[in-house]
Design an enzyme around this catalytic site. Structure first.
Site, short mmCIF file in Angstrom:
data_model
loop_
_atom_site.label_atom_id
_atom_site.label_comp_id
_atom_site.label_asym_id
_atom_site.label_seq_id
_atom_site.Cartn_x
_atom_site.Cartn_y
_atom_site.Cartn_z
N GLU A 100 0.83 -1.20 0.00
CA GLU A 100 0.00 0.00 0.00
C GLU A 100 0.87 1.25 0.00
O GLU A 100 1.92 1.29 0.65
CB GLU A 100 -0.90 0.02 1.24
CG GLU A 100 -2.33 -0.39 0.98
CD GLU A 100 -3.13 0.71 0.30
OE1 GLU A 100 -2.61 1.35 -0.64
OE2 GLU A 100 -4.29 0.91 0.69
N ASP A 101 0.44 2.26 -0.75
CA ASP A 101 1.16 3.53 -0.73
C ASP A 101 0.94 4.26 0.58
O ASP A 101 1.85 4.84 1.16
CB ASP A 101 0.76 4.41 -1.92
CG ASP A 101 -0.75 4.57 -2.04
OD1 ASP A 101 -1.49 3.83 -1.35
OD2 ASP A 101 -1.19 5.42 -2.84
N ASP A 104 -4.44 5.28 6.05
CA ASP A 104 -4.92 6.31 6.97
C ASP A 104 -6.05 5.74 7.83
O ASP A 104 -5.82 5.21 8.89
CB ASP A 104 -5.32 7.58 6.22
CG ASP A 104 -6.06 7.32 4.92
OD1 ASP A 104 -6.81 6.32 4.83
OD2 ASP A 104 -5.90 8.12 3.99
N PHE A 153 -3.20 15.79 4.15
CA PHE A 153 -3.28 15.26 2.79
C PHE A 153 -1.95 15.44 2.07
O PHE A 153 -1.32 16.50 2.14
CB PHE A 153 -4.39 15.98 2.02
CG PHE A 153 -4.67 15.35 0.69
CD1 PHE A 153 -5.41 14.18 0.60
CD2 PHE A 153 -4.20 15.93 -0.47
CE1 PHE A 153 -5.66 13.59 -0.62
CE2 PHE A 153 -4.44 15.36 -1.71
CZ PHE A 153 -5.18 14.19 -1.79
N ARG A 166 0.45 12.31 -9.27
CA ARG A 166 0.94 10.93 -9.09
C ARG A 166 2.36 10.75 -9.60
O ARG A 166 3.12 9.93 -9.08
CB ARG A 166 0.03 9.94 -9.83
CG ARG A 166 -1.36 9.81 -9.28
CD ARG A 166 -2.07 8.59 -9.90
NE ARG A 166 -3.48 8.54 -9.58
CZ ARG A 166 -4.00 8.07 -8.46
NH1 ARG A 166 -3.19 7.63 -7.52
NH2 ARG A 166 -5.30 8.06 -8.27
#
Length: 369
Positions: A100-101, A104, A153, A166
């Site tokens: 997973e990047d 949260d 964020f 991205r």
């Protein structure tokens, strides 16, 4: 600083820091897996860069595949995740590691565990490059974590804001305060800095922070910072820069909704300027300009001597004292002029003329920032 759509983002994690964290994950996982051939599963769209770089570094044989979140774009909440799609191979008895990047809230993990519930894998482990512990709401174990970050964020390295960002090789954090104007106002004794600060404060709805006033307030009201500052002063010592910054930080925090600040009397040294930069960065803001009123020495001396006749201030009545004060100012300002010039933030403004004319010149500089 970068802008994506309507938002600004500031540098947060460098490409080198990402690469180092990724190498730590690879080393740890490779040691745990041993001679097994694991199946690494990246979750699209975010983890495509992570998964690609990860398997390039992985020193042993492995398999790689991807699954996709059916609904997950931009700044939308992960609360609306419905399903993950893309599992087509038999994973019975295999060691599966999800790449997973970012993790949260953990809602994605809930879906991952749901779809793997009946896959009969030997083991299912979770590896994430970024982890927000403040936001995490689930009980699923995270086996490998690269970097813990605050609950703000971010974009870059596979992560996007409404489709953009991205492709960035580093990671940027959202700049929450978008439209603040923060000025360092300088001027030699007699330049009219105090008068102009009042006009600027009113016109731009800024908060005027005078270091002298801040010190006097804290000492008079026996605040913890004021008492500490007083202890240094009474011993004949200098108040440490960090203590001054702490006082300023309190003032900034008191006025968190301000359009910006005028800093008067601080910084005085490069170290103080750097500390102020760090303070403003911690508030998702920055110093926009150092503005210095420039007035010929002869005019300054004349102004101060005139003021001394009515003010009662002894340091305004003695020309020798006045010239020493002016010299001290230039010595201090010269250092800071170089500091802010290197950032293209130094602006000298002619301080000779009527108050109204000088105000117009200052406004022109600020309006073009």
């Amino acid at each position: 600083m970068i802008k994506l759509h309507d938002k600004y983002f500031k540098p947060f994690v460098s490409a080198k820091e990402i690469d180092d964290a990724l190498q730590r994950l690879v080393d740890e996982i490779a040691e745990d897996v041993g001679d097994e051939i694991p199946v690494f599963i990246g979750i699209l769209n975010g983890s495509f860069m992570l998964t690609s770089d990860f398997v390039k570094k992985y020193p042993k044989t492995c398999e790689v595949t991807f699954i996709k979140l059916a609904s997950y774009e931009g700044l939308k909440s992960t609360e609306d995740i419905q399903r993950l799609i893309g599992i087509t191979q038999d994973l019975t008895g295999r060691t599966v590691i999800i790449l997973e990047d970012i993790i949260d809230t953990g809602n994605t993990l809930h879906e991952v565990h749901r779809i793997f519930k009946n896959q009969n894998v030997k083991s299912l482990k979770i590896a994430t490059l970024f982890y927000k512990p403040e936001a995490y709401k689930k009980d699923f174990k995270l086996h490998y974590v690269g970097i813990e970050i605050p609950d703000k964020f971010i974009v870059g390295y596979g992560l996007d804001y409404d489709g953009l960002g991205r492709n960035l090789p580093e990671v940027y954090q959202i700049k929450e305060t978008q439209h603040m104007t923060n000025l360092v106002l300088f001027g030699p004794p007699g330049a009219g800095k105090g008068t102009q600060a009042e006009f600027l404060k009113e016109k731009y709805n800024l908060v005027h922070i005078s270091t002298g006033d801040v010190f006097r307030y804290n000492i008079k009201n026996d605040t913890a910072l004021g008492m500490l500052a007083k202890s240094y002063i009474e011993k004949g010592g200098l108040v440490p820069d960090q203590l001054t910054i702490d006082m300023l930080s309190v003032e900034v925090e008191k006025n968190a909704d301000a359009n910006g600040f005028i800093f008067d009397g601080f910084p005085r040294t490069n170290a103080q300027a750097e500390a102020l930069d760090k303070l403003m960065d911690s508030k998702d803001s920055q110093i926009n300009a150092m503005i210095a009123l420039e007035v010929d020495d002869a005019i300054l001396v004349k102004r101060l001597l005139e003021r001394g006749k009515t003010s009662g201030r002894k340091d305004d009545a003695d020309e020798t004292v006045i010239r020493k004060r002016i010299k001290v100012y230039y010595n201090e300002t010269a250092i800071l002029k170089d500091y802010y010039t290197a950032q293209d933030k130094y602006f000298g403004v002619d301080g000779v003329g009527s108050i109204e004319d000088i105000t117009v010149r200052l406004n022109a500089v600020i309006d073009n920032l």
